[in-house]
Design a protein around this motif. Structure first.
Motif, PDB file in Angstrom:
ATOM      1  N   ILE A  24     -98.619  23.023  95.758  1.00  0.00           N
ATOM      2  CA  ILE A  24     -97.773  23.402  94.627  1.00  0.00           C
ATOM      3  C   ILE A  24     -98.691  23.674  93.438  1.00  0.00           C
ATOM      4  CG2 ILE A  24     -95.944  22.706  93.041  1.00  0.00           C
ATOM      5  CD1 ILE A  24     -94.873  20.871  95.212  1.00  0.00           C
ATOM      6  N   TYR A  25     -98.585  24.874  92.904  1.00  0.00           N
ATOM      7  CA  TYR A  25     -99.403  25.261  91.759  1.00  0.00           C
ATOM      8  C   TYR A  25     -98.501  25.685  90.609  1.00  0.00           C
ATOM      9  CZ  TYR A  25    -103.181  25.470  95.187  1.00  0.00           C
ATOM     10  OH  TYR A  25    -104.092  25.157  96.166  1.00  0.00           O
ATOM     11  N   TYR A  26     -98.901  25.278  89.405  1.00  0.00           N
ATOM     12  CA  TYR A  26     -98.169  25.659  88.218  1.00  0.00           C
ATOM     13  C   TYR A  26     -99.088  26.434  87.273  1.00  0.00           C
ATOM     14  CZ  TYR A  26     -94.730  22.133  89.644  1.00  0.00           C
ATOM     15  OH  TYR A  26     -93.802  21.393  90.342  1.00  0.00           O
ATOM     16  N   LYS A  27     -98.585  27.562  86.809  1.00  0.00           N
ATOM     17  CA  LYS A  27     -99.284  28.342  85.788  1.00  0.00           C
ATOM     18  C   LYS A  27     -98.826  27.877  84.411  1.00  0.00           C
ATOM     19  CE  LYS A  27     -99.414  33.015  83.801  1.00  0.00           C
ATOM     20  NZ  LYS A  27     -98.913  34.407  83.928  1.00  0.00           N
ATOM     21  N   HIS A  28     -99.780  27.601  83.549  1.00  0.00           N
ATOM     22  CA  HIS A  28     -99.427  27.219  82.187  1.00  0.00           C
ATOM     23  C   HIS A  28     -99.065  28.467  81.384  1.00  0.00           C
ATOM     24  CE1 HIS A  28    -100.679  25.947  77.930  1.00  0.00           C
ATOM     25  NE2 HIS A  28     -99.473  25.476  78.182  1.00  0.00           N
ATOM     26  N   ILE A  29     -97.950  28.420  80.699  1.00  0.00           N
ATOM     27  CA  ILE A  29     -97.523  29.486  79.797  1.00  0.00           C
ATOM     28  C   ILE A  29     -97.870  29.038  78.384  1.00  0.00           C
ATOM     29  CG2 ILE A  29     -95.563  30.819  78.941  1.00  0.00           C
ATOM     30  CD1 ILE A  29     -94.217  30.261  81.677  1.00  0.00           C
ATOM     31  N   LEU A  71     -94.804  25.046  78.345  1.00  0.00           N
ATOM     32  CA  LEU A  71     -94.088  25.619  79.479  1.00  0.00           C
ATOM     33  C   LEU A  71     -95.001  25.847  80.673  1.00  0.00           C
ATOM     34  CD1 LEU A  71     -92.146  28.376  77.510  1.00  0.00           C
ATOM     35  CD2 LEU A  71     -91.184  26.236  78.358  1.00  0.00           C
ATOM     36  N   MET A  72     -94.405  25.807  81.864  1.00  0.00           N
ATOM     37  CA  MET A  72     -95.160  26.142  83.078  1.00  0.00           C
ATOM     38  C   MET A  72     -94.230  26.833  84.062  1.00  0.00           C
ATOM     39  SD  MET A  72     -95.611  22.419  84.899  1.00  0.00           S
ATOM     40  CE  MET A  72     -94.202  21.498  85.518  1.00  0.00           C
ATOM     41  N   HIS A  73     -94.851  27.543  84.991  1.00  0.00           N
ATOM     42  CA  HIS A  73     -94.116  28.351  85.968  1.00  0.00           C
ATOM     43  C   HIS A  73     -94.790  28.190  87.320  1.00  0.00           C
ATOM     44  CE1 HIS A  73     -91.844  31.741  87.560  1.00  0.00           C
ATOM     45  NE2 HIS A  73     -92.970  32.316  87.934  1.00  0.00           N
ATOM     46  N   LYS A  74     -93.999  27.961  88.365  1.00  0.00           N
ATOM     47  CA  LYS A  74     -94.572  27.793  89.704  1.00  0.00           C
ATOM     48  C   LYS A  74     -95.118  29.132  90.198  1.00  0.00           C
ATOM     49  CE  LYS A  74     -92.488  24.982  92.493  1.00  0.00           C
ATOM     50  NZ  LYS A  74     -91.545  24.367  93.466  1.00  0.00           N
ATOM     51  N   ILE A  75     -96.316  29.109  90.788  1.00  0.00           N
ATOM     52  CA  ILE A  75     -96.921  30.335  91.307  1.00  0.00           C
ATOM     53  C   ILE A  75     -97.355  30.133  92.759  1.00  0.00           C
ATOM     54  CG2 ILE A  75     -97.681  31.303  89.116  1.00  0.00           C
ATOM     55  CD1 ILE A  75    -100.454  30.107  89.626  1.00  0.00           C
ATOM     56  N   ASN A  76     -97.302  31.240  93.511  1.00  0.00           N
ATOM     57  CA  ASN A  76     -97.725  31.226  94.909  1.00  0.00           C
ATOM     58  C   ASN A  76     -98.760  32.299  95.222  1.00  0.00           C
ATOM     59  OD1 ASN A  76     -95.733  29.190  95.840  1.00  0.00           O
ATOM     60  ND2 ASN A  76     -94.248  30.764  95.271  1.00  0.00           N
ATOM     61  N   ASP A  77     -98.937  33.231  94.292  1.00  0.00           N
ATOM     62  CA  ASP A  77     -99.855  34.344  94.491  1.00  0.00           C
ATOM     63  C   ASP A  77    -101.302  33.842  94.491  1.00  0.00           C
ATOM     64  OD1 ASP A  77    -101.581  36.580  94.035  1.00  0.00           O
ATOM     65  OD2 ASP A  77     -99.917  37.720  93.210  1.00  0.00           O
TER      66      ASP A  77
END
Length: 220
Positions: free
Chosen positions: A152-157, A107-113
């Protein structure tokens, strides 16, 4: 053990995973007698593993070797807020994969922080057009040299789904250079040519990775 509210973090994780009703069995695999007793004495199912495993996947593979299963989901013990929908989306990938092309998914989630993007405790992932992982890193990836390009950055879950064969093969491979450098076990798959299908989710479960994370969630 970490305490969150009125229970340990591992009990929250276990009970919330069971509550999804998605799985035939939910098992805690641990080398800690304390964690084993915490789960079993509260009505759960736990298995003691050997101590010398280098990664969570290797520990799970030891337990999975004698289990009759097609797909195994690895929910790490520091995910007390795990929810049903992301896990269901992971399972759906395999259910829809008639040709067995997907061996590993996550899973991954888009992050902006900016703090998260620059935090080495936040693992980032870069993907191709088909949402297969190209690279996982604690560094900032991708690096945007042209500041006029929308980043565009994705955080890996850190929740994984494997076909059993892929999980068992993982244990046969030696640790790989990128894996050792980043201390990220999933890189062993990529370095051995195994694709990891990434699922984009709006749900970003909060992991209790650091004492600061635990302090922030004490009000749970």
């Amino acid at each position: 053990m970490k305490i969150l509210g009125d229970k340990t973090v591992i009990r929250h994780t276990y009970e919330n995973t069971v509550a999804t009703l998605l799985f035939d069995e939910v098992i805690v695999v641990t080398d800690s007698l304390v964690i084993f007793k915490e789960i079993t004495e509260n009505g759960g199912y736990a298995i003691m593993s050997r101590e010398e495993h280098e990664s969570g996947s290797e520990r799970i593979a030891e337990a999975a070797a004698d289990i009759d299963a097609d797909v195994i989901i690895n929910v790490q013990g520091d995910e007390p807020f795990v929810k049903k929908e992301p896990l269901q989306n992971l399972l759906q990938i395999f259910q829809n994969d008639d040709r067995n092309l997907v061996e590993v998914a996550s899973l991954m989630h888009k992050i902006n922080d900016e703090n998260l993007i620059n935090d080495p405790n936040t693992v980032k992932v870069a993907v191709d057009k088909s949402f297969n992982a190209l690279l996982f890193s604690r560094s900032v990836i991708p690096f945007y040299r042209d500041k006029n390009v929308t980043a565009i950055y994705y955080k890996h879950i850190g929740i994984y789904a494997y076909r059993k064969n892929a999980l068992m093969n993982f244990t046969k491979w030696k640790s790989t250079p990128l894996e050792l450098s980043e201390k990220l076990e999933q890189l062993r798959y990529l370095e051995n040519g195994i694709r990891i299908k990434m699922i984009l989710t709006n749900e970003s479960p909060i992991s209790i990775d650091t004492p600061e994370d635990l302090k922030e969630q004490k009000s749970f």
